[in-house]
Design a protein around this motif. Structure first.
Motif, PDB file in Angstrom:
ATOM      1  N   ARG A 159       0.859  -1.180   0.000  1.00 10.64           N
ATOM      2  CA  ARG A 159       0.000   0.000   0.000  1.00 10.64           C
ATOM      3  C   ARG A 159       0.900   1.235   0.000  1.00 10.64           C
ATOM      4  O   ARG A 159       1.858   1.309   0.758  1.00 10.64           O
ATOM      5  N   GLU A 160       0.611   2.203  -0.876  1.00  9.76           N
ATOM      6  CA  GLU A 160       1.389   3.430  -0.895  1.00  9.76           C
ATOM      7  C   GLU A 160       0.472   4.655  -0.869  1.00  9.76           C
ATOM      8  O   GLU A 160      -0.657   4.616  -1.368  1.00  9.76           O
ATOM      9  N   ILE A 161       0.987   5.709  -0.297  1.00  9.27           N
ATOM     10  CA  ILE A 161       0.357   7.029  -0.303  1.00  9.27           C
ATOM     11  C   ILE A 161       1.352   7.954  -0.988  1.00  9.27           C
ATOM     12  O   ILE A 161       2.500   8.059  -0.555  1.00  9.27           O
ATOM     13  N   VAL A 162       0.922   8.593  -2.074  1.00  7.83           N
ATOM     14  CA  VAL A 162       1.825   9.369  -2.914  1.00  7.83           C
ATOM     15  C   VAL A 162       1.403  10.826  -2.920  1.00  7.83           C
ATOM     16  O   VAL A 162       0.232  11.151  -3.185  1.00  7.83           O
ATOM     17  N   ALA A 163       2.350  11.713  -2.625  1.00  4.25           N
ATOM     18  CA  ALA A 163       2.115  13.155  -2.668  1.00  4.25           C
ATOM     19  C   ALA A 163       2.773  13.731  -3.906  1.00  4.25           C
ATOM     20  O   ALA A 163       3.900  13.359  -4.259  1.00  4.25           O
ATOM     21  N   LEU A 164       2.078  14.645  -4.573  1.00  4.16           N
ATOM     22  CA  LEU A 164       2.600  15.324  -5.758  1.00  4.16           C
ATOM     23  C   LEU A 164       2.300  16.807  -5.631  1.00  4.16           C
ATOM     24  O   LEU A 164       1.279  17.201  -5.059  1.00  4.16           O
ATOM     25  N   GLY A 165       3.173  17.641  -6.180  1.00  4.95           N
ATOM     26  CA  GLY A 165       2.942  19.075  -6.151  1.00  4.95           C
ATOM     27  C   GLY A 165       4.173  19.827  -5.718  1.00  4.95           C
ATOM     28  O   GLY A 165       5.271  19.598  -6.234  1.00  4.95           O
ATOM     29  N   SER A 166       4.004  20.702  -4.746  1.00 12.45           N
ATOM     30  CA  SER A 166       5.121  21.503  -4.272  1.00 12.45           C
ATOM     31  C   SER A 166       6.037  20.672  -3.381  1.00 12.45           C
ATOM     32  O   SER A 166       5.614  19.679  -2.771  1.00 12.45           O
ATOM     33  N   PHE A 167       7.303  21.090  -3.298  1.00 11.94           N
ATOM     34  CA  PHE A 167       8.254  20.386  -2.434  1.00 11.94           C
ATOM     35  C   PHE A 167       7.800  20.442  -0.986  1.00 11.94           C
ATOM     36  O   PHE A 167       7.902  19.452  -0.253  1.00 11.94           O
ATOM     37  N   GLU A 168       7.260  21.578  -0.561  1.00 10.20           N
ATOM     38  CA  GLU A 168       6.798  21.722   0.824  1.00 10.20           C
ATOM     39  C   GLU A 168       5.687  20.726   1.137  1.00 10.20           C
ATOM     40  O   GLU A 168       5.667  20.124   2.219  1.00 10.20           O
ATOM     41  N   HIS A 169       4.780  20.551   0.193  1.00  4.05           N
ATOM     42  CA  HIS A 169       3.685  19.584   0.386  1.00  4.05           C
ATOM     43  C   HIS A 169       4.223  18.163   0.531  1.00  4.05           C
ATOM     44  O   HIS A 169       3.816  17.422   1.430  1.00  4.05           O
ATOM     45  N   THR A 170       5.146  17.791  -0.332  1.00  5.73           N
ATOM     46  CA  THR A 170       5.675  16.418  -0.262  1.00  5.73           C
ATOM     47  C   THR A 170       6.382  16.175   1.070  1.00  5.73           C
ATOM     48  O   THR A 170       6.308  15.079   1.617  1.00  5.73           O
ATOM     49  N   GLN A 171       7.038  17.190   1.604  1.00  2.45           N
ATOM     50  CA  GLN A 171       7.739  17.016   2.869  1.00  2.45           C
ATOM     51  C   GLN A 171       6.779  17.006   4.055  1.00  2.45           C
ATOM     52  O   GLN A 171       7.008  16.315   5.056  1.00  2.45           O
ATOM     53  N   GLU A 172       5.689  17.765   3.946  1.00  2.00           N
ATOM     54  CA  GLU A 172       4.676  17.747   5.005  1.00  2.00           C
ATOM     55  C   GLU A 172       4.035  16.371   5.103  1.00  2.00           C
ATOM     56  O   GLU A 172       3.789  15.865   6.201  1.00  2.00           O
ATOM     57  N   VAL A 173       3.777  15.752   3.951  1.00  2.00           N
ATOM     58  CA  VAL A 173       3.193  14.410   3.952  1.00  2.00           C
ATOM     59  C   VAL A 173       4.162  13.401   4.564  1.00  2.00           C
ATOM     60  O   VAL A 173       3.771  12.562   5.377  1.00  2.00           O
ATOM     61  N   VAL A 174       5.440  13.479   4.203  1.00  2.00           N
ATOM     62  CA  VAL A 174       6.441  12.594   4.795  1.00  2.00           C
ATOM     63  C   VAL A 174       6.483  12.766   6.310  1.00  2.00           C
ATOM     64  O   VAL A 174       6.501  11.784   7.065  1.00  2.00           O
ATOM     65  N   SER A 175       6.500  14.006   6.783  1.00  2.00           N
ATOM     66  CA  SER A 175       6.559  14.270   8.217  1.00  2.00           C
ATOM     67  C   SER A 175       5.323  13.754   8.936  1.00  2.00           C
ATOM     68  O   SER A 175       5.415  13.121   9.996  1.00  2.00           O
ATOM     69  N   GLY A 215       2.333  25.541 -14.075  1.00  2.00           N
ATOM     70  CA  GLY A 215       2.764  24.639 -15.128  1.00  2.00           C
ATOM     71  C   GLY A 215       4.188  24.819 -15.569  1.00  2.00           C
ATOM     72  O   GLY A 215       4.654  24.114 -16.477  1.00  2.00           O
ATOM     73  N   LYS A 216       4.919  25.736 -14.932  1.00  2.00           N
ATOM     74  CA  LYS A 216       6.302  25.983 -15.336  1.00  2.00           C
ATOM     75  C   LYS A 216       7.288  25.033 -14.673  1.00  2.00           C
ATOM     76  O   LYS A 216       8.381  24.818 -15.190  1.00  2.00           O
ATOM     77  N   GLU A 217       6.911  24.477 -13.526  1.00  2.00           N
ATOM     78  CA  GLU A 217       7.811  23.600 -12.787  1.00  2.00           C
ATOM     79  C   GLU A 217       7.321  22.153 -12.829  1.00  2.00           C
ATOM     80  O   GLU A 217       6.111  21.902 -12.805  1.00  2.00           O
ATOM     81  N   PHE A 218       8.269  21.218 -12.860  1.00  2.00           N
ATOM     82  CA  PHE A 218       7.918  19.810 -12.714  1.00  2.00           C
ATOM     83  C   PHE A 218       7.509  19.543 -11.268  1.00  2.00           C
ATOM     84  O   PHE A 218       8.085  20.114 -10.328  1.00  2.00           O
ATOM     85  N   ALA A 219       6.511  18.684 -11.097  1.00  7.22           N
ATOM     86  CA  ALA A 219       6.015  18.366  -9.767  1.00  7.22           C
ATOM     87  C   ALA A 219       7.064  17.617  -8.953  1.00  7.22           C
ATOM     88  O   ALA A 219       7.826  16.798  -9.481  1.00  7.22           O
ATOM     89  N   TYR A 220       7.080  17.907  -7.681  1.00  3.33           N
ATOM     90  CA  TYR A 220       7.848  17.120  -6.723  1.00  3.33           C
ATOM     91  C   TYR A 220       6.961  15.981  -6.240  1.00  3.33           C
ATOM     92  O   TYR A 220       5.723  16.077  -6.281  1.00  3.33           O
ATOM     93  N   THR A 221       7.584  14.908  -5.790  1.00  2.00           N
ATOM     94  CA  THR A 221       6.814  13.779  -5.279  1.00  2.00           C
ATOM     95  C   THR A 221       7.477  13.182  -4.046  1.00  2.00           C
ATOM     96  O   THR A 221       8.682  13.308  -3.843  1.00  2.00           O
ATOM     97  N   SER A 222       6.655  12.543  -3.249  1.00  2.00           N
ATOM     98  CA  SER A 222       7.133  11.703  -2.141  1.00  2.00           C
ATOM     99  C   SER A 222       6.130  10.583  -1.970  1.00  2.00           C
ATOM    100  O   SER A 222       4.999  10.655  -2.471  1.00  2.00           O
ATOM    101  N   CYS A 223       6.529   9.536  -1.276  1.00  2.00           N
ATOM    102  CA  CYS A 223       5.588   8.444  -1.045  1.00  2.00           C
ATOM    103  C   CYS A 223       5.842   7.793   0.310  1.00  2.00           C
ATOM    104  O   CYS A 223       6.935   7.880   0.872  1.00  2.00           O
ATOM    105  N   VAL A 224       4.789   7.172   0.812  1.00  2.00           N
ATOM    106  CA  VAL A 224       4.831   6.397   2.049  1.00  2.00           C
ATOM    107  C   VAL A 224       4.418   4.979   1.678  1.00  2.00           C
ATOM    108  O   VAL A 224       3.390   4.787   1.020  1.00  2.00           O
TER     109      VAL A 224
END
Length: 280
Positions: free
Chosen positions: A147-163, A237-246
Motif C-alpha cells: 500500500r502506498e500514499i503518494v504526494a505530488l505538487g510543491s516540495f513543501e507539500h511532499t515534505q509535510e506528507v512525509v513528516s 505549469g512551469k515547474e515539474f512536480a515534486y513527489t514523495s511516497c509512504v
C-alpha cells in the motif's frame, strides 16, 4: 495458516489463510483510512506495465537484479508445455511487459502529461514482484502487497506528507509495541544523477521503519525525478512536480505481528484495531 510455494524449494510465494487475510485486510484498511483522512483518493493500478513505461524510471538500469519480465508463449511449432517445471527462453516471445517492484509507479503513470495542484495526494495498493537472491516466507517474497500514499505538487507539500506519516507510523507501531527503528537508507533512483546523488548524501531522502533487520514501511522523497520523467507539472505549469511516497509492505507487517503475538492471529487483529483507534 499460510501455505508457501515456489520453484526449487524456495518459499517465494504465500497463500494466506483466512486469519492472515483478515489481519492484512485490517492493516490495509487502517493505512487507507490514514490516506483518506489526509485527503487522498484511491486509484487502481494494473499488476504489470509495458517495459517502456517502467524504463522511464531507470528500473532496468538501477534495479536489474529485481526485475521480472513477462511475455506470451511462442507457439509456432511447439506444444506450449513446460519441461522439467520451466519454459526455456526459446519458448517465449519478446518480454514486452514488466512486473513492477514498487506500487507508486502507477501513480506517476496515471498523472503523466498532466498538471496537478500544489497539494495533490493519492493512494493505491498493488502486487509487487522482486527477483531476490533468497526468499524467507512472509519476510521476503517474490510477490507481495504494498500500500502506498503518494504526494505530488510543491516540495513543501511532499515534505509535510512525509513528516505527517512518519509520526503516524511511529505512533501506531508504538501502540502495537513493535518498537520500530527509523533508519536512513539509500535510494538507487538517484545513483546515476550527480546532483541528486549529492543531495542524498547531504540529506537522506529515504527512511525505513525496521523491526529488527526487517523494514516494514518507508517514507521516500523523490524531489522532481518522477515529475520530470512523466512530465507532471504543478502550479502555473512551469515547474515539474515534486513527489514523495509512504509505503507499507503488508505481508511484512503480517510477519512481524505474527511473531510478536506468538502466532495468535485473532489477538494480533484485536491489537491492530485497538492501536488504530488509540493512534487516531
Amino acid at each position: 495458516m499460510t501455505r508457501t510455494t515456489g520453484v526449487d524449494g524456495a518459499e517465494a510465494l504465500a497463500i494466506l489463510g483466512p486469519d492472515e487475510t483478515a489481519l492484512v485486510q485490517e492493516l490495509d484498511r487502517t493505512f487507507l483510512g490514514w490516506a483518506g483522512a489526509a485527503g487522498a483518493r484511491e486509484i487502481s493500478p494494473p499488476p504489470l506495465y509495458p517495459v517502456t513505461d517502467l524504463e522511464k524510471f531507470d528500473v532496468y538500469a538501477n534495479f536489474p537484479h529485481l526485475a521480472f519480465v513477462a511475455g506470451p508463449l511462442d507457439l509456432a511449432g511447439r506444444e506450449g508445455k513446460p519441461v522439467d517445471g520451466r519454459f526455456a527462453g526459446g519458448d517465449l516471445q519478446d518480454g514486452r511487459y514488466g512486473l513492477p517492484h514498487a506500487t507508486c509507479y502507477g501513480a506517476y503513470l496515471f498523472y503523466e502529461g498532466t498538471k496537478v495542484s500544489e497539494t495533490e495526494i493519492v493512494t493505491l495498493v498493488n502486487r509487487c514482484f522482486r527477483s531476490e537472491d533468497h526468499y524467507s516466507g512472509l519476510r521476503r517474497l517474490a510477490s507481495f502487497q504494498m500500500r502506498e500514499i503518494v504526494a505530488l505538487g510543491s516540495f513543501e507539500h511532499t515534505q509535510e506528507v512525509v513528516s505527517r506519516f512518519t509520526e503516524r507510523i511511529l505512533a501506531f507501531s508504538g501502540e502495537l509495541g513493535l518498537g520500530l527503528e527509523k533508519e536512513a537508507a539509500i535510494d538507487p533512483f538517484f545513483k546515476n544523477d550527480g546532483a541528486r546523488a549529492l543531495l542524498q548524501k547531504l540529506s537522506p531522502v529515504k527512511y525505513e521503519f525496521q523491526h529488527g533487520t526487517l523494514a516494514i514501511a518507508s517514507v521516500n522523497t523523490h524531489r522532481n525525478f518522477f515529475g520530470e520523467r512523466c512530465d507532471i507539472r504543478f502550479g502555473d505549469g512551469k515547474e515539474f512536480a515534486y513527489t514523495s511516497c509512504v509505503a507499507f509492505g503488508l505481508e511484512r507487517w503480517l510477519a512481524v505481528l505474527t511473531e510478536v503475538h506468538h502466532g495468535d492471529l485473532p489477538a494480533a487483529l484485536a491489537a491492530v484495531r485497538a492501536a488504530a483507534g488509540r493512534a487516531g
